[in-house]
Design a protein around this motif. Structure first.
Motif, PDB file in Angstrom:
ATOM      1  N   ILE A  11      41.348  21.329  24.362  1.00  0.00           N
ATOM      2  CA  ILE A  11      41.778  22.068  25.555  1.00  0.00           C
ATOM      3  C   ILE A  11      41.386  23.543  25.499  1.00  0.00           C
ATOM      4  O   ILE A  11      40.894  24.091  26.486  1.00  0.00           O
ATOM      5  N   TRP A  12      41.554  24.189  24.339  1.00  0.00           N
ATOM      6  CA  TRP A  12      41.268  25.634  24.241  1.00  0.00           C
ATOM      7  C   TRP A  12      39.856  26.007  24.696  1.00  0.00           C
ATOM      8  O   TRP A  12      39.695  26.904  25.526  1.00  0.00           O
ATOM      9  N   PRO A  13      38.817  25.326  24.162  1.00  0.00           N
ATOM     10  CA  PRO A  13      37.456  25.696  24.594  1.00  0.00           C
ATOM     11  C   PRO A  13      37.252  25.515  26.096  1.00  0.00           C
ATOM     12  O   PRO A  13      36.611  26.361  26.738  1.00  0.00           O
ATOM     13  N   ALA A  14      37.811  24.449  26.652  1.00  0.00           N
ATOM     14  CA  ALA A  14      37.647  24.195  28.090  1.00  0.00           C
ATOM     15  C   ALA A  14      38.370  25.251  28.916  1.00  0.00           C
ATOM     16  O   ALA A  14      37.921  25.636  30.000  1.00  0.00           O
ATOM     17  N   LEU A  15      39.508  25.723  28.396  1.00  0.00           N
ATOM     18  CA  LEU A  15      40.233  26.800  29.085  1.00  0.00           C
ATOM     19  C   LEU A  15      39.404  28.079  29.076  1.00  0.00           C
ATOM     20  O   LEU A  15      39.384  28.830  30.045  1.00  0.00           O
ATOM     21  N   GLY A  16      38.700  28.308  27.976  1.00  0.00           N
ATOM     22  CA  GLY A  16      37.810  29.456  27.887  1.00  0.00           C
ATOM     23  C   GLY A  16      36.711  29.377  28.927  1.00  0.00           C
ATOM     24  O   GLY A  16      36.372  30.372  29.575  1.00  0.00           O
ATOM     25  N   ASN A  17      36.174  28.175  29.116  1.00  0.00           N
ATOM     26  CA  ASN A  17      35.151  27.983  30.141  1.00  0.00           C
ATOM     27  C   ASN A  17      35.689  28.292  31.529  1.00  0.00           C
ATOM     28  O   ASN A  17      34.986  28.842  32.375  1.00  0.00           O
ATOM     29  N   GLU A  18      36.943  27.908  31.770  1.00  0.00           N
ATOM     30  CA  GLU A  18      37.561  28.169  33.070  1.00  0.00           C
ATOM     31  C   GLU A  18      37.652  29.681  33.306  1.00  0.00           C
ATOM     32  O   GLU A  18      37.435  30.163  34.408  1.00  0.00           O
ATOM     33  N   PHE A  19      37.952  30.412  32.237  1.00  0.00           N
ATOM     34  CA  PHE A  19      38.025  31.872  32.310  1.00  0.00           C
ATOM     35  C   PHE A  19      36.671  32.441  32.736  1.00  0.00           C
ATOM     36  O   PHE A  19      36.585  33.275  33.648  1.00  0.00           O
ATOM     37  N   VAL A  20      35.615  31.970  32.080  1.00  0.00           N
ATOM     38  CA  VAL A  20      34.259  32.422  32.405  1.00  0.00           C
ATOM     39  C   VAL A  20      33.917  32.071  33.860  1.00  0.00           C
ATOM     40  O   VAL A  20      33.359  32.887  34.596  1.00  0.00           O
ATOM     41  N   THR A  21      34.267  30.852  34.255  1.00  0.00           N
ATOM     42  CA  THR A  21      34.005  30.404  35.631  1.00  0.00           C
ATOM     43  C   THR A  21      34.678  31.327  36.642  1.00  0.00           C
ATOM     44  O   THR A  21      34.072  31.722  37.640  1.00  0.00           O
ATOM     45  N   LEU A  22      35.942  31.678  36.372  1.00  0.00           N
ATOM     46  CA  LEU A  22      36.687  32.491  37.336  1.00  0.00           C
ATOM     47  C   LEU A  22      36.164  33.927  37.424  1.00  0.00           C
ATOM     48  O   LEU A  22      36.286  34.553  38.471  1.00  0.00           O
ATOM     49  N   ILE A  23      35.598  34.454  36.333  1.00  0.00           N
ATOM     50  CA  ILE A  23      34.996  35.792  36.423  1.00  0.00           C
ATOM     51  C   ILE A  23      33.946  35.776  37.523  1.00  0.00           C
ATOM     52  O   ILE A  23      33.860  36.683  38.343  1.00  0.00           O
ATOM     53  N   LYS A  24      33.163  34.698  37.561  1.00  0.00           N
ATOM     54  CA  LYS A  24      32.105  34.592  38.574  1.00  0.00           C
ATOM     55  C   LYS A  24      32.664  34.188  39.946  1.00  0.00           C
ATOM     56  O   LYS A  24      32.352  34.808  40.961  1.00  0.00           O
ATOM     57  N   GLU A  25      33.485  33.141  39.957  1.00  0.00           N
ATOM     58  CA  GLU A  25      33.944  32.584  41.232  1.00  0.00           C
ATOM     59  C   GLU A  25      34.910  33.498  41.977  1.00  0.00           C
ATOM     60  O   GLU A  25      35.047  33.404  43.197  1.00  0.00           O
ATOM     61  N   SER A  26      35.592  34.385  41.233  1.00  0.00           N
ATOM     62  CA  SER A  26      36.540  35.295  41.885  1.00  0.00           C
ATOM     63  C   SER A  26      35.823  36.259  42.825  1.00  0.00           C
ATOM     64  O   SER A  26      36.457  36.924  43.646  1.00  0.00           O
ATOM     65  N   SER A  27      34.498  36.328  42.716  1.00  0.00           N
ATOM     66  CA  SER A  27      33.729  37.221  43.603  1.00  0.00           C
ATOM     67  C   SER A  27      33.944  36.870  45.073  1.00  0.00           C
ATOM     68  O   SER A  27      33.733  37.700  45.953  1.00  0.00           O
ATOM     69  N   ILE A  28      34.413  35.648  45.346  1.00  0.00           N
ATOM     70  CA  ILE A  28      34.601  35.211  46.735  1.00  0.00           C
ATOM     71  C   ILE A  28      35.780  35.933  47.399  1.00  0.00           C
ATOM     72  O   ILE A  28      35.837  36.016  48.625  1.00  0.00           O
ATOM     73  N   VAL A  29      36.715  36.494  46.611  1.00  0.00           N
ATOM     74  CA  VAL A  29      37.852  37.191  47.231  1.00  0.00           C
ATOM     75  C   VAL A  29      37.402  38.464  47.954  1.00  0.00           C
ATOM     76  O   VAL A  29      38.161  39.034  48.738  1.00  0.00           O
ATOM     77  N   SER A  30      36.166  38.878  47.704  1.00  0.00           N
ATOM     78  CA  SER A  30      35.645  40.067  48.403  1.00  0.00           C
ATOM     79  C   SER A  30      35.617  39.850  49.923  1.00  0.00           C
ATOM     80  O   SER A  30      35.691  40.817  50.679  1.00  0.00           O
ATOM     81  N   ILE A  31      35.558  38.587  50.363  1.00  0.00           N
ATOM     82  CA  ILE A  31      35.492  38.334  51.815  1.00  0.00           C
ATOM     83  C   ILE A  31      36.796  38.688  52.538  1.00  0.00           C
ATOM     84  O   ILE A  31      36.786  38.899  53.737  1.00  0.00           O
ATOM     85  N   ILE A  32      37.923  38.719  51.814  1.00  0.00           N
ATOM     86  CA  ILE A  32      39.165  39.139  52.481  1.00  0.00           C
ATOM     87  C   ILE A  32      39.473  40.607  52.177  1.00  0.00           C
ATOM     88  O   ILE A  32      40.553  41.105  52.495  1.00  0.00           O
ATOM     89  N   GLY A  33      38.546  41.296  51.530  1.00  0.00           N
ATOM     90  CA  GLY A  33      38.709  42.732  51.322  1.00  0.00           C
ATOM     91  C   GLY A  33      39.379  43.147  50.035  1.00  0.00           C
ATOM     92  O   GLY A  33      39.804  44.295  49.899  1.00  0.00           O
ATOM     93  N   VAL A  34      39.475  42.236  49.055  1.00  0.00           N
ATOM     94  CA  VAL A  34      39.998  42.621  47.744  1.00  0.00           C
ATOM     95  C   VAL A  34      38.914  43.425  47.030  1.00  0.00           C
ATOM     96  O   VAL A  34      37.750  43.035  47.055  1.00  0.00           O
ATOM     97  N   GLY A  35      39.309  44.533  46.414  1.00  0.00           N
ATOM     98  CA  GLY A  35      38.320  45.434  45.835  1.00  0.00           C
ATOM     99  C   GLY A  35      37.718  45.025  44.515  1.00  0.00           C
ATOM    100  O   GLY A  35      37.597  45.844  43.607  1.00  0.00           O
TER     101      GLY A  35
END
Ligand code: ARG
Length: 217
Positions: A145-169
């Motif tokens: 589980i730990w390594p896969a959770l780490g991958n999720e962290f990496v994924t979210l660094i990239k995927e969180s870029s989508i919140v820019s569409i609602i104006g999050v800085g």
């Protein structure tokens, strides 16, 4: 070119703020996503048909719809009920709710990867079901589980870029601000890519280090 570099350099505070927001969103979303994801995975593994069905529906629905739509849905949907919902809060809620579905599957597959023989052996030695879970299944499952959770962290660094569409800085939002302010389309994007890459690459390296320690311990 000196002028160009100076222009971008003078906007470093934008990028710094963007990095800060991106990391805050990612860390918070993984944290709450992990709590909700653990709950969902246990519900999905449960013998209770109702709990199982709720978890399956949630996981499949979230994974089957775009994060972009979920972010906008939370911002405008929840925002219609709760007046003046900050975009940052909406972005974090949507990302956490999304991540929970993926983390639930990470935890479930981690638990299911432990052969039934492990449980059977523990039970035949007289361990209770609870103790079997706690001392035999979970410790072994955590290694997957730990390594896969780490991958999720990496994924979210990239995927969180989508919140820019609602104006999050976040970093992507700040990049667009720099584009508008400098009338430069490409350079800010290039800088953003390099920053994203530095964040994901160094995190991956760090996680590999922990993983190796885990496998030796
Ligand atoms: N772009 C993907 C989507 O819209 C992002 C999924 C998020 N992935 C994750 N592991 N949390 O569905």
């Amino acid at each position: 070119t000196t002028t160009k570099n100076n222009t971008m350099m003078s906007y470093w505070t934008y990028f710094a703020k963007g990095i800060e927001y991106t990391l805050i969103i990612t860390v918070t979303a993984v944290f709450f996503g992990f709590i909700l994801g653990t709950l969902l995975s246990l519900m999905r593994l449960s013998e209770n048909k109702l709990l199982h069905s709720i978890a399956v529906c949630y996981i499949e629905f979230i994974r089957g719809t775009p994060l972009m739509v979920q972010v906008m849905f939370v911002y405008f949907g929840v925002g219609a009920v709760i007046q003046s919902l900050p975009a940052l809060v909406a972005g974090i809620i949507a990302t956490a709710l999304n991540s929970a579905a993926y983390i639930a599957e990470v935890i479930r597959s981690g638990i299911e990867s432990i052969p039934a023989g492990q449980t059977e052996a523990a039970r035949s030695l007289g361990m209770t079901q609870k103790d079997t879970y706690r001392y035999v299944v979970i410790p072994q499952a955590l290694k997957n589980i730990w390594p896969a959770l780490g991958n999720e962290f990496v994924t979210l660094i990239k995927e969180s870029s989508i919140v820019s569409i609602i104006g999050v800085g976040d970093l992507m939002y700040q990049t667009q601000l720099v584009q508008s302010a400098t009338y430069k389309g490409v350079m800010p994007l290039f800088i953003a890519m390099v920053i994203y890459f530095i964040m994901t690459f160094s995190l991956s390296k760090l996680l590999n280090l922990f993983e190796r320690k885990l496998n030796h311990g």
